[in-house]
Scaffold this motif. Sequence first.
Motif, PDB file in Angstrom:
ATOM      1  N   THR A   4      -3.435   1.725  22.239  1.00  0.00           N
ATOM      2  CA  THR A   4      -3.307   0.648  23.227  1.00  0.00           C
ATOM      3  C   THR A   4      -1.931  -0.013  23.087  1.00  0.00           C
ATOM      4  N   VAL A   5      -1.503  -0.134  21.850  1.00  0.00           N
ATOM      5  CA  VAL A   5      -0.153  -0.620  21.562  1.00  0.00           C
ATOM      6  C   VAL A   5       0.451   0.306  20.513  1.00  0.00           C
ATOM      7  N   ARG A   6       1.747   0.174  20.281  1.00  0.00           N
ATOM      8  CA  ARG A   6       2.371   0.997  19.248  1.00  0.00           C
ATOM      9  C   ARG A   6       2.188   0.379  17.869  1.00  0.00           C
ATOM     10  N   ASN A   7       2.371  -0.923  17.792  1.00  0.00           N
ATOM     11  CA  ASN A   7       2.342  -1.602  16.496  1.00  0.00           C
ATOM     12  C   ASN A   7       1.932  -3.045  16.726  1.00  0.00           C
ATOM     13  N   GLY A   8       1.927  -3.846  15.667  1.00  0.00           N
ATOM     14  CA  GLY A   8       1.568  -5.241  15.907  1.00  0.00           C
ATOM     15  C   GLY A   8       1.535  -6.080  14.666  1.00  0.00           C
ATOM     16  N   MET A   9       1.333  -7.375  14.886  1.00  0.00           N
ATOM     17  CA  MET A   9       1.258  -8.310  13.770  1.00  0.00           C
ATOM     18  C   MET A   9       0.088  -9.264  13.975  1.00  0.00           C
ATOM     19  N   ALA A  10      -0.622  -9.542  12.886  1.00  0.00           N
ATOM     20  CA  ALA A  10      -1.710 -10.516  12.929  1.00  0.00           C
ATOM     21  C   ALA A  10      -1.319 -11.730  12.087  1.00  0.00           C
ATOM     22  N   LEU A  11      -1.304 -12.894  12.714  1.00  0.00           N
ATOM     23  CA  LEU A  11      -1.035 -14.147  11.988  1.00  0.00           C
ATOM     24  C   LEU A  11      -2.375 -14.708  11.558  1.00  0.00           C
ATOM     25  N   VAL A  12      -2.656 -14.625  10.273  1.00  0.00           N
ATOM     26  CA  VAL A  12      -3.993 -15.009   9.814  1.00  0.00           C
ATOM     27  C   VAL A  12      -3.951 -15.970   8.627  1.00  0.00           C
TER      28      VAL A  12
ATOM     29  N   CYS B 115       3.336  10.962   3.958  1.00  0.00           N
ATOM     30  CA  CYS B 115       3.103  11.234   5.383  1.00  0.00           C
ATOM     31  C   CYS B 115       1.850  10.531   5.908  1.00  0.00           C
ATOM     32  N   PRO B 116       1.870   9.203   5.915  1.00  0.00           N
ATOM     33  CA  PRO B 116       0.678   8.441   6.292  1.00  0.00           C
ATOM     34  C   PRO B 116       0.333   8.560   7.777  1.00  0.00           C
ATOM     35  N   ASP B 117      -0.959   8.332   8.076  1.00  0.00           N
ATOM     36  CA  ASP B 117      -1.396   8.270   9.472  1.00  0.00           C
ATOM     37  C   ASP B 117      -1.299   6.849   9.998  1.00  0.00           C
ATOM     38  N   LEU B 118      -1.151   5.911   9.073  1.00  0.00           N
ATOM     39  CA  LEU B 118      -1.089   4.497   9.450  1.00  0.00           C
ATOM     40  C   LEU B 118      -0.360   3.733   8.350  1.00  0.00           C
ATOM     41  N   VAL B 119       0.469   2.778   8.723  1.00  0.00           N
ATOM     42  CA  VAL B 119       1.145   1.916   7.748  1.00  0.00           C
ATOM     43  C   VAL B 119       0.627   0.496   7.921  1.00  0.00           C
ATOM     44  N   LEU B 120       0.100  -0.062   6.830  1.00  0.00           N
ATOM     45  CA  LEU B 120      -0.328  -1.458   6.843  1.00  0.00           C
ATOM     46  C   LEU B 120       0.648  -2.247   5.979  1.00  0.00           C
ATOM     47  N   VAL B 121       1.061  -3.411   6.440  1.00  0.00           N
ATOM     48  CA  VAL B 121       1.976  -4.227   5.645  1.00  0.00           C
ATOM     49  C   VAL B 121       1.287  -5.522   5.246  1.00  0.00           C
ATOM     50  N   CYS B 122       1.208  -5.753   3.927  1.00  0.00           N
ATOM     51  CA  CYS B 122       0.814  -7.065   3.437  1.00  0.00           C
ATOM     52  C   CYS B 122       2.060  -7.930   3.606  1.00  0.00           C
ATOM     53  N   ALA B 123       2.172  -8.556   4.782  1.00  0.00           N
ATOM     54  CA  ALA B 123       3.415  -9.230   5.160  1.00  0.00           C
ATOM     55  C   ALA B 123       3.416 -10.666   4.660  1.00  0.00           C
ATOM     56  N   GLY B 124       3.799 -10.807   3.398  1.00  0.00           N
ATOM     57  CA  GLY B 124       3.956 -12.133   2.824  1.00  0.00           C
ATOM     58  C   GLY B 124       5.426 -12.474   2.835  1.00  0.00           C
TER      59      GLY B 124
ATOM     60  N   LEU C 267      12.642   0.099   8.575  1.00  0.00           N
ATOM     61  CA  LEU C 267      12.608   1.275   7.702  1.00  0.00           C
ATOM     62  C   LEU C 267      11.223   1.907   7.644  1.00  0.00           C
ATOM     63  N   LEU C 268      10.189   1.144   8.013  1.00  0.00           N
ATOM     64  CA  LEU C 268       8.822   1.677   8.004  1.00  0.00           C
ATOM     65  C   LEU C 268       8.390   2.189   9.373  1.00  0.00           C
ATOM     66  N   MET C 269       9.187   1.895  10.403  1.00  0.00           N
ATOM     67  CA  MET C 269       8.737   2.144  11.779  1.00  0.00           C
ATOM     68  C   MET C 269       8.803   3.594  12.239  1.00  0.00           C
ATOM     69  N   ASN C 270       9.442   4.465  11.433  1.00  0.00           N
ATOM     70  CA  ASN C 270       9.443   5.876  11.811  1.00  0.00           C
ATOM     71  C   ASN C 270       8.445   6.687  11.002  1.00  0.00           C
ATOM     72  N   LEU C 271       7.615   5.977  10.246  1.00  0.00           N
ATOM     73  CA  LEU C 271       6.519   6.642   9.539  1.00  0.00           C
ATOM     74  C   LEU C 271       5.284   6.603  10.439  1.00  0.00           C
ATOM     75  N   ALA C 272       4.355   7.519  10.217  1.00  0.00           N
ATOM     76  CA  ALA C 272       3.071   7.511  10.929  1.00  0.00           C
ATOM     77  C   ALA C 272       3.238   7.452  12.446  1.00  0.00           C
ATOM     78  N   GLY C 273       4.303   8.021  12.958  1.00  0.00           N
ATOM     79  CA  GLY C 273       4.532   8.001  14.400  1.00  0.00           C
ATOM     80  C   GLY C 273       4.661   6.580  14.929  1.00  0.00           C
ATOM     81  N   GLY C 274       5.080   5.678  14.058  1.00  0.00           N
ATOM     82  CA  GLY C 274       5.313   4.293  14.488  1.00  0.00           C
ATOM     83  C   GLY C 274       4.095   3.390  14.392  1.00  0.00           C
ATOM     84  N   LYS C 275       2.964   3.934  13.897  1.00  0.00           N
ATOM     85  CA  LYS C 275       1.744   3.109  13.818  1.00  0.00           C
ATOM     86  C   LYS C 275       1.824   2.148  12.627  1.00  0.00           C
ATOM     87  N   LEU C 276       2.182   0.912  12.891  1.00  0.00           N
ATOM     88  CA  LEU C 276       2.407  -0.074  11.842  1.00  0.00           C
ATOM     89  C   LEU C 276       1.692  -1.366  12.195  1.00  0.00           C
TER      90      LEU C 276
END
Length: 571
Positions: free
Chosen positions: A123-131, A258-267, A292-301
Amino acid sequence: STMGTALIYDEEMTKYKLLWVDPACKIEVPERLSVSYQALVRTGLSDRCVAVPPREASDAEILLVHSEEYLEGVKKTPHMTLEDLKEFTLQYGDVYFHPNIYHCAKLAAGSALQLVDSVMTGTVRNGMALVRPPGHHSMRSAASGFCVFNNVAIAARYAKQKHGAKRVLIVDWDIHHGQGVQYCFEDDPSVLYFSWHRYEHQKFWPNLRESDYDSVGKGSGAGFNINVPWNKVCSSINLNDYLSAFCHVLLPVAYEFCPDLVLVCAGFDSAVGDPEGEMCATPDIFAHLTHLLMNLAGGKLCAVLEGGYNLTSLAQSVCQTVQTLLGDPLPRLANLGSPCERSGQTQTERCRKSRNVFLLPGNYALLRPYLSHEMKTSVEFAATGNSDLSPTALFTKALQKRLSAGIPILLRKKISVLRKMLVVQISGEDKEEQKCKYYIPMCLKKGCGDTVGFIQAVLGLLLPLGYEYDPGLVLLSRMPGSGVGDCTWQQLIGLLKGFAKGHTLVLMQTNDGACMGPTASVLLGHPAPPLQELLTRLPDDGDALERMRERLQADWKMLETLFFLHGMLGG
Ligand SMILES: *[C@@H]1O[C@H](CO)[C@@H](O)[C@H](O)[C@H]1NC(C)=O
Ligand SMILES: [Zn+2]
């Protein structure tokens, strides 16, 4: 379309706070969230994102990571008196409860899951959750460090279960060690956890022996947990160190994983001005870390907010991250100079004594060239392929040949900006000697068709050289018969777009029309496809690259930082 960036925010998650006096907890305030969101609104970034609503995580989802007993305990908190809440809080460390925190914690975990759904379904390429509350410290049966449920750990398990992700990379750039995430996945080779953190030989919270570099994972998960503990005085940790840890440790491992998804603990307590982190990295570093992480996992971040307690630098860092996720050009990083050098000789001595220890797990083929030595880590031009031409002739000829009417004017302008050039030539032929600092021929024994060798050269040499050189323009030239594969080529362009505010020129010196499509795609901002072949390819002999890195250290500081490596601990 797969072009969008999701943004998840709900004011509800600002509706809990510390109700008693606790100096350790007073920095975790509702404004952390509202100020970050307001900054995104003010800069117009939130309007450019796809607003995705949060939802509450279900019991079953929370139980993917937490124990039933713990969940039942937290469930009682909305009905507790103030005294009961204090009492409940006492069994844990550096955390507080509030009648509304259970609701917010379910929303925080649910937000991470909504983000994973949006990204994994395209639905989207990537995103951020403010939690709020954050998640990476919370454990199976314990709250810790302001965290109630482990949002990112739950998201990783969910991505595997619901979306069939086979490999999930978690990058934790918060200044604290996410021990909760480590514990959750330490025996799991399908989730690779990378964390850097203030450590100071265990003097910094959470003061755990297992936050050190030698915790590499257990059993079949050995090699899939990477800790980079900062032992130096914090004020000397710089942009340089962050970029080095990415270029020399994280990225080679991540590309091989070669991940299918990149999750960032964005502190963002790892940014300047934070009362917890006390680091000096300016917020624009987060644009580069994200890139630097955005070309991994086809951009799924998916980036999920963790810490960050200086409201000014927190909001700026969040904006830098979201702006980069949206595909905007990156800021140039000024004053990247090495911390030791800037502070003079005495400081240099001190730094050498209290060096940080980086562990490079030995089972990553991509790290082999680094296992024998210590290290550290940047391009104006990357010319790939075999060429008999001298760099200057190559450059001039390329311009004359390739630039049609209209373009030269634009180009001349850009070239006048250049004071000098750095030419890096990657080829399969060891023809030319390096004659000067600014002409660097790199020879890959098996040629540019060797994906492992090529990516090693890009991550460990080209990126660091680029960061140190800080070019005003990147010119890439692909020569006939270079042998470089399209996916590798796309990765190269994608990564180098982080320099020169994205001013990238690609000269196709080949008649191969088929590679025009992939080239245009990545120039237009689409993520490069994953390099699946790295999963199965045997490690290349990296000795040549390692010798080159050693030789180049004399001229390039980003290649020179000492990393004491403790290799071969992995499986
Ligand atoms: C927040 O960080 C900035 C630097 O970005 C600093 O000038 C300011 O004093 C810090 N604020 C607080 C409250 O610490
Ligand atoms: Zn933190």
